[in-house]
Design an enzyme around this catalytic site. Structure first.
Site, PDB file in Angstrom:
ATOM      1  N   ASN A 201     -80.991 -47.268 -16.965  1.00 55.56           N
ATOM      2  CA  ASN A 201     -82.046 -47.612 -17.922  1.00 55.56           C
ATOM      3  C   ASN A 201     -81.499 -48.248 -19.194  1.00 55.56           C
ATOM      4  O   ASN A 201     -82.162 -48.260 -20.220  1.00 55.56           O
ATOM      5  CB  ASN A 201     -82.912 -46.386 -18.248  1.00 55.56           C
ATOM      6  CG  ASN A 201     -82.098 -45.202 -18.762  1.00 55.56           C
ATOM      7  OD1 ASN A 201     -80.920 -45.339 -19.083  1.00 55.56           O
ATOM      8  ND2 ASN A 201     -82.718 -44.038 -18.825  1.00 55.56           N
TER       9      ASN A 201
ATOM     10  N   ARG B 185     -79.177 -40.577 -29.740  1.00 56.42           N
ATOM     11  CA  ARG B 185     -79.491 -39.154 -29.734  1.00 56.42           C
ATOM     12  C   ARG B 185     -79.870 -38.730 -31.149  1.00 56.42           C
ATOM     13  O   ARG B 185     -79.246 -39.164 -32.128  1.00 56.42           O
ATOM     14  CB  ARG B 185     -78.315 -38.315 -29.232  1.00 56.42           C
ATOM     15  CG  ARG B 185     -78.052 -38.414 -27.732  1.00 56.42           C
ATOM     16  CD  ARG B 185     -79.215 -37.870 -26.916  1.00 56.42           C
ATOM     17  NE  ARG B 185     -78.992 -37.962 -25.477  1.00 56.42           N
ATOM     18  CZ  ARG B 185     -79.439 -38.943 -24.699  1.00 56.42           C
ATOM     19  NH1 ARG B 185     -80.120 -39.949 -25.245  1.00 56.42           N
ATOM     20  NH2 ARG B 185     -79.228 -38.929 -23.398  1.00 56.42           N
TER      21      ARG B 185
ATOM     22  N   GLN C 123     -85.375 -31.555 -28.014  1.00 49.73           N
ATOM     23  CA  GLN C 123     -86.485 -32.212 -27.319  1.00 49.73           C
ATOM     24  C   GLN C 123     -87.084 -31.241 -26.313  1.00 49.73           C
ATOM     25  O   GLN C 123     -86.333 -30.697 -25.510  1.00 49.73           O
ATOM     26  CB  GLN C 123     -86.015 -33.500 -26.638  1.00 49.73           C
ATOM     27  CG  GLN C 123     -85.592 -34.542 -27.653  1.00 49.73           C
ATOM     28  CD  GLN C 123     -85.238 -35.899 -27.051  1.00 49.73           C
ATOM     29  OE1 GLN C 123     -85.159 -36.886 -27.749  1.00 49.73           O
ATOM     30  NE2 GLN C 123     -85.015 -35.943 -25.747  1.00 49.73           N
TER      31      GLN C 123
ATOM     32  N   HIS D 279     -89.145 -40.159 -27.011  1.00 48.41           N
ATOM     33  CA  HIS D 279     -88.075 -40.458 -26.047  1.00 48.41           C
ATOM     34  C   HIS D 279     -88.629 -41.064 -24.757  1.00 48.41           C
ATOM     35  O   HIS D 279     -88.524 -40.498 -23.668  1.00 48.41           O
ATOM     36  CB  HIS D 279     -87.216 -39.228 -25.732  1.00 48.41           C
ATOM     37  CG  HIS D 279     -85.832 -39.632 -25.263  1.00 48.41           C
ATOM     38  ND1 HIS D 279     -84.791 -38.748 -25.147  1.00 48.41           N
ATOM     39  CD2 HIS D 279     -85.330 -40.838 -24.888  1.00 48.41           C
ATOM     40  CE1 HIS D 279     -83.704 -39.378 -24.728  1.00 48.41           C
ATOM     41  NE2 HIS D 279     -84.016 -40.656 -24.574  1.00 48.41           N
TER      42      HIS D 279
END
Length: 406
Positions: A154, A292, A321, A340
């Site tokens: 990705n 991050r 998260q 995210h």
């Protein structure tokens, strides 16, 4: 390690929740574009077969990464859950006798040393995506648990998100869209924080697969491009993109109007953008963070936005998260946060689901897993892990994720 093919195993898969209105009956596009290979020539994931249609929603609980038929046909047990945080979570109960755990960076199962010590059978942690900092890498080395991820699956998805965020923050798209959506037409309000990207200086912290892809996509905007990385790019790449290399992050942020963060999270990068680093940036600079959340100090970012030292912060990543509902990044001024999503577009899901299956096939067959996928193997950093990470853990504080309420 090689295991007998007929050995039944338990696979724990931690995925995000289904859509609030249920799984889609149809999708916006009927098919995905065909991509031959990644930009560096690496081939896309190549499992023997798949049991899903590319473009389907695979990253949520009902999607199951398309793995159930494959695993159950092989005699294995698959447990899928989104319940991962807090005392007595389903994931914590199930990992005790699991052989393999699969998690996504977008809904990470924080695999701490304590959890590893309850999981006596655990042999491998697979990241369905890229970025394995939700695993205590040092503890994985100490317990001889291999850590693998679907490298590059990705990276382009995230680089597109970076360009989108830069444009939307510098042009102040969020404000303009909100005015239109609310029925307004005050153009002065819409443009009083809006600028052109053309002519700006843009720098990336790390120029790996994502950082370099973002630089390539930004070059046509007629901007100055800068980068810091502990591995310098080839001279021909620097010349092609007219890149300025910086020996330190500090020297780069001093000259950049926009800084995009694309380095892995490990002890050396944790809290990198603190009050001191932000004070060295050009006044009014923008930070784009799709790497991050823990690389940026939570309070320092909010303070920078409040004082105007930062003009905007667009982040796709948080720590932990899911972020607690009262996380200050949800309400700070001039932000463009997303939950995210950069690396879990439907296009990306097809690749990381296929890559996860490829890894499992190799594991069950006792054949080598691609070197690019390796983070930890046989008790040491390996493959991509040896190139990108340092020893240690960045999982401390992750228990705060339990404070998120749907």
């Amino acid at each position: 390690a090689i295991f007998r093919k007929d050995r039944e195993m338990k696979i724990l898969c931690v995925l995000y929740d289904d859509p609030t209105d249920g799984m889609p009956n149809s999708y916006a596009l009927n098919s995905l574009p065909h991509i031959e290979k990644y930009a560096d020539g690496m081939s896309l994931p190549s499992p023997k077969s798949i049991d899903f249609n590319p473009g389907e929603l695979l990253g949520c609980v009902s999607g199951e990464l398309g793995l159930r038929k494959f695993l159950e046909d092989g005699g294995h047990t698959l447990v899928v859950t989104s319940n991962k945080d807090g005392d007595n979570s389903e994931a914590d109960r199930e990992i005790v006798d699991a052989d393999i755990v699969i998690s996504q960076p977008f809904w990470p199962y924080y695999l701490t040393r304590e959890k590893m010590e309850t999981a006596k059978n655990l042999k491998m942690a697979i990241t369905a995506g890229i970025g394995s900092d939700h695993v205590d890498l040092q503890a994985a080395m100490d317990h001889n648990i291999d850590v693998v991820e679907v490298t590059f699956c990705n990276s382009i998805s995230v680089s597109e998100h970076i360009v989108m965020m830069i444009l939307s923050m510098v042009r102040d798209y969020h404000t303009q869209h909100a005015i239109a959506k609310s029925g307004g037409w005050n153009i002065a309000d819409a443009v009083k924080r809006s600028y052109d990207v053309e002519g700006m200086q843009i720098g990336t912290v790390a120029a790996g697969r994502i950082g370099l892809a973002a630089l390539r996509r930004l070059k046509p905007f007629e901007v100055g491009l800068h980068y810091f990385d502990r591995h310098r790019l080839a001279p021909e790449v620097e010349k092609e993109l007219n890149l300025t290399f910086h020996e330190t992050v500090e020297s780069m942020v001093e000259v950049c109007d926009v800084v995009t963060i694309n380095c892995p999270l490990h002890p050396e990068t944790e809290n990198l953008f603190d009050t001191e680093m932000i004070s060295k940036m050009k006044k009014g600079a923008y930070i784009i963070n799709t790497a991050r959340g823990k690389i940026c100090n939570r309070e320092a970012i909010e303070e920078g936005l409040k004082t105007g030292q930062l003009s905007g912060y667009a982040g796709d990543v948080w720590f932990p998260q899911p972020a607690p509902n009262d996380h200050i990044w949800r309400t700070m001024p001039n932000h463009g946060m997303t939950p995210h999503t950069s690396g879990t577009s439907l296009s990306a899901q097809a690749r990381y689901a296929a890559g996860t299956r490829e890894i499992l096939e190799c594991f069950f067959d006792g054949t080598p897993i691609r070197d690019e996928y390796l983070i930890v193997q046989n008790g040491a950093l390996a493959g991509t892990g040896a190139h990108s990470y340092s020893k240690g853990s960045a999982t401390s504080g992750s228990e705060e994720a339990s404070q998120y309420k749907k």
